[in-house]
Scaffold this active site. Structure first.
Site, mmCIF file in Angstrom:
data_model
loop_
_atom_site.group_PDB
_atom_site.id
_atom_site.type_symbol
_atom_site.label_atom_id
_atom_site.label_comp_id
_atom_site.label_asym_id
_atom_site.label_seq_id
_atom_site.Cartn_x
_atom_site.Cartn_y
_atom_site.Cartn_z
ATOM 1 C CB THR A 140 -4.473 12.725 -15.561
ATOM 2 O OG1 THR A 140 -5.464 12.893 -16.030
ATOM 3 C CG2 THR A 140 -4.219 13.693 -14.478
ATOM 4 C CG ASP A 141 -6.606 13.879 -20.030
ATOM 5 O OD1 ASP A 141 -6.394 12.985 -19.174
ATOM 6 O OD2 ASP A 141 -7.816 14.074 -20.625
ATOM 7 C CB THR A 198 -7.868 5.686 -11.080
ATOM 8 O OG1 THR A 198 -8.211 4.508 -10.449
ATOM 9 C CG2 THR A 198 -6.253 5.646 -11.375
ATOM 10 C CG ASP A 227 -1.831 1.209 1.248
ATOM 11 O OD1 ASP A 227 -1.280 2.282 0.699
ATOM 12 O OD2 ASP A 227 -2.931 1.153 2.161
ATOM 13 C CE LYS A 248 -2.262 10.875 -11.531
ATOM 14 N NZ LYS A 248 -1.468 9.538 -11.075
ATOM 15 C CE1 TYR A 256 -6.819 10.510 -10.767
ATOM 16 C CE2 TYR A 256 -7.408 11.734 -12.567
ATOM 17 C CZ TYR A 256 -6.780 10.876 -12.302
ATOM 18 O OH TYR A 256 -5.849 10.068 -12.831
ATOM 19 C CD1 TRP A 285 -9.645 11.005 -21.389
ATOM 20 C CD2 TRP A 285 -11.019 10.586 -23.086
ATOM 21 N NE1 TRP A 285 -10.544 11.979 -21.761
ATOM 22 C CE2 TRP A 285 -11.237 11.812 -22.842
ATOM 23 C CE3 TRP A 285 -11.698 9.883 -24.534
ATOM 24 C CZ2 TRP A 285 -12.264 12.549 -23.481
ATOM 25 C CZ3 TRP A 285 -12.750 10.509 -25.035
ATOM 26 C CH2 TRP A 285 -12.898 12.124 -24.568
HETATM 27 N N1 LIG Z 1 -7.742 5.488 -16.226
HETATM 28 C C1 LIG Z 1 -7.402 6.535 -16.867
HETATM 29 O O1 LIG Z 1 -8.178 7.002 -17.691
HETATM 30 C C2 LIG Z 1 -6.084 7.375 -16.677
HETATM 31 C C3 LIG Z 1 -6.212 8.626 -17.301
HETATM 32 C C4 LIG Z 1 -4.892 9.490 -17.225
HETATM 33 C C5 LIG Z 1 -4.083 9.032 -16.363
HETATM 34 N N2 LIG Z 1 -4.021 8.065 -15.726
HETATM 35 C C6 LIG Z 1 -3.133 7.433 -14.624
HETATM 36 O O2 LIG Z 1 -2.484 6.329 -15.060
HETATM 37 C C7 LIG Z 1 -2.085 5.541 -14.156
HETATM 38 C C8 LIG Z 1 -2.597 4.027 -14.083
HETATM 39 O O3 LIG Z 1 -3.918 4.196 -14.071
HETATM 40 P P1 LIG Z 1 -4.781 2.854 -14.288
HETATM 41 O O4 LIG Z 1 -6.029 3.424 -15.238
HETATM 42 O O5 LIG Z 1 -3.923 1.724 -14.650
HETATM 43 O O6 LIG Z 1 -5.665 2.685 -12.998
HETATM 44 P P2 LIG Z 1 -6.101 1.441 -12.193
HETATM 45 O O7 LIG Z 1 -6.788 0.512 -13.312
HETATM 46 O O8 LIG Z 1 -7.252 2.092 -11.364
HETATM 47 O O9 LIG Z 1 -4.810 0.803 -11.421
HETATM 48 C C9 LIG Z 1 -4.429 1.546 -10.279
HETATM 49 C C10 LIG Z 1 -3.977 0.485 -9.290
HETATM 50 O O10 LIG Z 1 -3.495 1.175 -8.035
HETATM 51 C C11 LIG Z 1 -3.891 0.405 -7.084
HETATM 52 N N3 LIG Z 1 -3.895 1.275 -5.890
HETATM 53 C C12 LIG Z 1 -4.954 2.225 -5.466
HETATM 54 N N4 LIG Z 1 -4.586 2.791 -4.311
HETATM 55 C C13 LIG Z 1 -3.405 1.951 -3.840
HETATM 56 C C14 LIG Z 1 -2.512 2.335 -2.573
HETATM 57 N N5 LIG Z 1 -2.793 2.911 -1.746
HETATM 58 N N6 LIG Z 1 -1.377 1.247 -2.757
HETATM 59 C C15 LIG Z 1 -1.229 0.692 -3.765
HETATM 60 N N7 LIG Z 1 -1.776 0.371 -4.785
HETATM 61 C C16 LIG Z 1 -3.026 1.033 -4.961
HETATM 62 C C17 LIG Z 1 -5.353 0.112 -7.555
HETATM 63 O O11 LIG Z 1 -5.834 -1.199 -6.652
HETATM 64 P P3 LIG Z 1 -7.222 -1.321 -6.383
HETATM 65 O O12 LIG Z 1 -7.925 -1.802 -7.648
HETATM 66 O O13 LIG Z 1 -7.451 -2.340 -5.089
HETATM 67 O O14 LIG Z 1 -7.895 -0.131 -5.929
HETATM 68 C C18 LIG Z 1 -5.171 -0.398 -8.933
HETATM 69 O O15 LIG Z 1 -4.470 -1.441 -8.985
HETATM 70 C C19 LIG Z 1 -2.447 6.112 -12.737
HETATM 71 O O16 LIG Z 1 -1.585 7.138 -12.371
HETATM 72 C C20 LIG Z 1 -3.728 7.204 -13.309
HETATM 73 O O17 LIG Z 1 -3.755 8.564 -12.378
HETATM 74 C C21 LIG Z 1 -5.384 7.181 -15.687
#
Ligand SMILES: NC(=O)c1ccc[n+]([C@@H]2O[C@H](COP(=O)([O-])OP(=O)(O)OC[C@H]3O[C@@H](n4cnc5c(N)ncnc54)[C@H](OP(=O)(O)O)[C@@H]3O)[C@@H](O)[C@H]2O)c1
Length: 281
Positions: free
Chosen positions: A104-105, A69, A47, A132, A128, A150
């Site tokens: 992120t955007d 996220t 964590d 970020k 959020y 996205w």
């Molecule tokens: N998704 C989008 O559209 C998007 C867009 C732009 C940028 N991003 C960025 O890209 C990156 C990856 O995003 P993603 O889409 O792969 O997100 P995701 O699928 O939600 O994966 C995030 C992971 O982080 C874990 N997590 C949450 N809190 C945590 C903690 N305290 N300690 C350890 N792990 C933790 C989550 O576990 P749980 O599932 O158990 O909570 C999940 O496995 C992030 O930095 C996000 O901000 C995402």
């Protein structure tokens, strides 16, 4: 914790530590960095709001994909989101290795009316987005800040998987048509990350080619998946999400050597193929 370690051949290979390995990007990074010595940490392994567990191998490179996220949920609990997105990034940077921190955007307000490049000033609309942006600073000086947008992939929670489910259940779905961005396939972002770590530290915009609205994206998902479902185009106000989002947050890079990602339609096609190959993923 998955730890792919040391057979004799492993000498001289990079030790890559991946946080958030259970998330959609984390899973794609584990695949893309398969030639390295990968320590893949899911939330239950570390964590990131706490200091790293004892006994981790000292990494040469950290890919920090763990994050809060839930964009709307962050409006209700901005401190909880900051704990993960700012504190968690500090803890990952404290491992002492160069780090890729994903951003992120949503650090932009969308009012520019043209694609955002790295030298544009951020101005987040949502809690959020604020966390970020502070997380970018928390990554420190030996960091690549990979701003993306996205995201979708064959696993986890994302728009493509939601539309595939709804499209199979319904004749029509209402989808927002006044937000424009670049839907980015996690497999393409993971490959681009391999290129980024050979570039100078700093902010890099890393998003798919092309751009569209969520409604355009939904139509293309139904077309490529062969689902007979209509898209009813609605406004952001009609949809009524809790967090404000930028109306136009296309990301482009102005930096020399920046990786160029395939078009989002190509990303979608690769994602659907991956889902067909592993339907329970
Ligand atoms: N998704 C989008 O559209 C998007 C867009 C732009 C940028 N991003 C960025 O890209 C990156 C990856 O995003 P993603 O889409 O792969 O997100 P995701 O699928 O939600 O994966 C995030 C992971 O982080 C874990 N997590 C949450 N809190 C945590 C903690 N305290 N300690 C350890 N792990 C933790 C989550 O576990 P749980 O599932 O158990 O909570 C999940 O496995 C992030 O930095 C996000 O901000 C995402």
């Amino acid at each position: 914790m998955e730890h792919r370690d040391a057979d004799p051949v492993s000498q001289g290979r990079r030790r890559v530590l991946i946080t958030g390995a259970g998330g959609q990007l984390g899973a794609a990074l584990v695949q893309a960095f398969g030639d390295d010595l990968v320590t893949a940490l899911r939330r239950e392994d570390w964590d990131v709001t706490f200091p790293p567990p004892a006994g981790l191998p000292r990494p040469d490179l950290v890919l920090h994909a763990a994050a809060w996220t839930n964009v709307d949920g962050a409006e209700d609990d901005p401190q909880g989101a900051a704990l993960v997105n700012v504190g968690g990034t500090s803890n990952a940077a404290a491992l002492g290795a160069p780090i890729v921190a994903y951003s992120t955007d949503y650090v932009f307000d969308g009012r520019k009316g043209a694609p955002y490049v790295e030298s544009d000033g951020p101005s987040p609309l949502s809690a959020y987005g604020h966390t970020k942006l502070h997380g970018e600073a928390a990554a420190g000086d030996r960091a690549w800040i990979a701003r993306t947008s996205w995201l979708f992939g064959p696993t986890g929670h994302n728009f493509v998987r939601t539309m595939l489910r709804l499209g199979a259940e319904r004749d029509e779905v209402a989808v927002v048509d006044d937000q424009r961005g670049c839907p980015t396939y996690v497999g393409h972002l993971a490959e681009a990350t391999r290129a980024i770590v050979a570039l100078p530290f700093g902010v890099w915009h890393v998003a798919a080619g092309g751009d569209c609205t969520w409604a355009d994206f939904a139509e293309e998902i139904f077309a490529q998946a062969g689902l007979d479902c209509r898209v009813r185009r609605i406004t952001t106000a009609e949809f009524g999400a809790k967090a404000p989002r930028p109306a136009m947050s296309i990301l482009r890079s102005e930096r020399e050597g920046a990786p160029v990602l395939p078009h989002w339609r190509e990303g979608l096609s690769s994602c659907l193929e991956a889902i067909r190959e592993a339907p329970c993923g």
